[in-house]
Structure formats: C-alpha cells, structure tokens
Enzyme design. Sequence first.
Site: not given
Ligand SMILES: NC(=O)c1ccc[n+]([C@@H]2O[C@H](COP(=O)([O-])OP(=O)(O)OC[C@H]3O[C@@H](n4cnc5c(N)ncnc54)[C@H](O)[C@@H]3O)[C@@H](O)[C@H]2O)c1
Length: 395
Positions: A136, A139
């Site tokens: 990933d 991330s």
């Molecule tokens: N392999 C995996 O399982 C995996 C990998 C990466 C991330 N994740 C999880 O996915 C989730 C999202 O991670 P990310 O950093 O890639 O997200 P992202 O970069 O897509 O978004 C960043 C954050 O912005 C938030 N957001 C979007 N619109 C918003 C609004 N209007 N107001 C407030 N917040 C808002 C989202 O909920 C997210 O948490 C996390 O829980 C992360 O731990 C899982």
Amino acid sequence: MIVGVPREIYPKERRVALVPAAIPNLKKAGMEIYIEANAGLAAGYPNKEYEEKGAKIVAERAEIFRTADIIVQFLCHGANDKTGSQDLALLRKGQVLIGFLRPLGTVKTLQEIAERGVTSFAVELMPRTTRAQSMDVLSSMATICGYKAVLVAAETLPRMFPMLTTAAGTIAPARVLIIGAGVAGLQAIAAARRLGAVASAYDMRPASKEQVQSLGGRFVELAIEAKDAQDASGYAKAQDESFYQKQRELLGNVIAESDVVITAAVIPGKKSPVLVTKEMVARMRPGSVIVDLAAERGGNCELTKPDEITVVKGVTIIGEYNLAGTVPYHASQMFARNISAFLLHLVKDGKLALNLQDEIMRETLVTRDGEVVNAKVREFFSMPALQTAPAGGAD
Ligand SMILES: NC(=O)c1ccc[n+]([C@@H]2O[C@H](COP(=O)([O-])OP(=O)(O)OC[C@H]3O[C@@H](n4cnc5c(N)ncnc54)[C@H](O)[C@@H]3O)[C@@H](O)[C@H]2O)c1
C-alpha cells in the site's frame, strides 16, 4: 525477467523507486535489476550501494526502457504531468509499467500508455485489504506527509510548539487541529504531540475517534452524523452539500482557536470537500498556519493555491503537493518495500503471472492490449464497460 528503474524526471523529484536493500529479495525470485546511473543519488543511495547488492547500473535512460521487461517508477506519465510524456516514446509493446499513474486524473494519459501496448499497474488503486497492506504505497506516502506537515507548520509558525515554564514566564503550547484522521492525519497527531503541541482531530468516520485518542489527541465531536461515513474499503464516502455546510458552521469556532490547522480530508476520486472557508481563515489569529494536504485534489481550504504557499491576512496557507518527496530517503525506502512486495506477487518463476481472479492484480491493472481495462477507471470516466473484458484466467 529484467526490472528497470529509470531516474525520476519530474522537476526537483528526489525519490527513487527501488533502494539497494530491496534488491536481494527480488534477485532471489529470479529478477535482474537495472538502475539508471545516479537514479538514487538525490535520495541518498549512490550507484555503488546498488552494485554491492547485485544491481546493474545503466548509463543510458533509453537502454533501461529498451531492455527491461518491467519498469518501476515513482511518477509515471500521468502522475508526472510536467515531463512524463518524454517517456512515452521509450515504452514498448508488452512492457509492464508499475507506479503512480494518477488513474482518476485524465483518461488521455492512460490511453496514451495503452496505445504503446503497455501493461500498466497504478499503485493508487491498491485495494484496502489486509493482503495488500504490504503493497500500500498510498499509506506509506500519507505517513510521511502527515509527519512532514507538522514540521513545515512548526517551522512557519511564529510560536513554539511545547509548553515551557521559564524564568521569563510560561509559554503556552501550540494548538494543532487536524481535520481528517486517516493515515496522514493520525501521523500528524503523533508528530504534533511529540513536539509538545496540544493536538485535536476531527473526522466524520466515528471509527477514527478511538485511534485519535490512542495517540493522545483530543477528538473533536461535532453534533452531526455522516450518512454511511465509509465504504467497504474503509474510504470516506462523499456527503451532500448540506452536510458540509453544517460541518463548516460547527468547525468555525474550533478553527479560530487553533494555531495550526492540518487538513487531510479526501474522498477517493473526488474533489476534496471545502471545510475551511475564507471567513474561517479571517477569524484565525495572524501568524496561524494551515497545511492543506488535500491541495492536489482542490484543497480542503477555500484559499489554498495549488502547490503554492500564500499568506492571507497574516495566515499562511501551505498547499504544497509533494511533501512526501521532501523526505526522499525514507519515501524511497517505503515505496521500494511496497513495490517489492507487489513484484513478488506479480512475478512467478521469472514470468509475469497475471491472474485477473486475484483482486490485487485486477484492481491495480489499468491498461493491457492497447486498452484501458480497469473497470473502476472506465466507470469513473463514463467509458462503456468492456464487452470482452479480460474477466479472469492466467495470462
Ligand atoms: N490496508 C488497509 O486495511 C488500510 C490501508 C490504508 C488505510 N486504511 C484505513 O482506511 C481509513 C482511511 O485512511 P486514509 O488515510 O487512506 O484516508 P483518506 O486519505 O482517503 O482520507 C483521509 C481522512 O479524511 C476523512 N474525511 C473525508 N471527508 C471528511 C470530512 N468531510 N470531514 C472530516 N473528515 C473527512 C476520511 O474519513 C479519512 O479518515 C483509515 O481508517 C485507515 O486506517 C486501511
């Protein structure tokens, strides 16, 4: 099977797609690694270190493209919107290309890659599953962006971050608000706390509350609830304008009290929601800093200028795109680790083992046999679904 790593050609890009430490594992799996001379130099990886790990240094960029079966790049054509097209003529039929392609950017660049007969994989499309976690790249880069956003804010803020009790009086700690507590946002909370700031965070996904608190951050509760805040992959889902309107009203006071606001609220494949309006910026104290990590997708702050730093009524708004690229050593190390895992997944017995039953391959594959074949990408650009979609089976 030859894997070629060209030098990155995006202006001022210092990262490199593979680092020396990644090479032995790939060689063990039957891959030969060709590195363009000095490709790793700006990231802190000289040619000698690659050679010591068994890579071949190639002086000519064109030679890398001529000989490699697989090209791995950070910013491929599309993601490199300045100079990426230079590589188009070098790509050849049947070659595999892996890297950032910006698959939901413009379809033209994807079609150009398809027309070269290249089988391309976009790392942006890696599924959010436990199996794909080691691959990933998004991330990995978000981790660095979150950390670096705090450093840039601390450098710009005319105040110190920690609370200090000195003979010259007490210094109050800086107040840092993070909007969007995903991977980048959580890393920003941790970094802000390490520097001694008081960190708060808000996210519309209720699941993030516990994560924020576990890092010592205060979770900002707003009296609104998002409908279906996240999809099955853990990505945030877009909300309607009335939700964003209400959010802005409630966030206004919290923002006005913050010295630093780091915004990282993005919706995959969509323009980022505007959560910080110009009226909200006007209520912030002069000297305050906003770092908008969503700048590349339009920004979470109304006043963000793409890839620029602006000062409005004493508030500095940082919209720089490539914060991960400013930490090239570790950005390259993390990318290389992710890409190696992906290569080991794709290559079996020295051959590309394309299996479209496999979610990781199917979701990341963008072009093949002259076509843009990715179902999500086609849907995003309103292209008709492929009649003879390569639905499965080994290549
Ligand atoms: N392999 C995996 O399982 C995996 C990998 C990466 C991330 N994740 C999880 O996915 C989730 C999202 O991670 P990310 O950093 O890639 O997200 P992202 O970069 O897509 O978004 C960043 C954050 O912005 C938030 N957001 C979007 N619109 C918003 C609004 N209007 N107001 C407030 N917040 C808002 C989202 O909920 C997210 O948490 C996390 O829980 C992360 O731990 C899982």
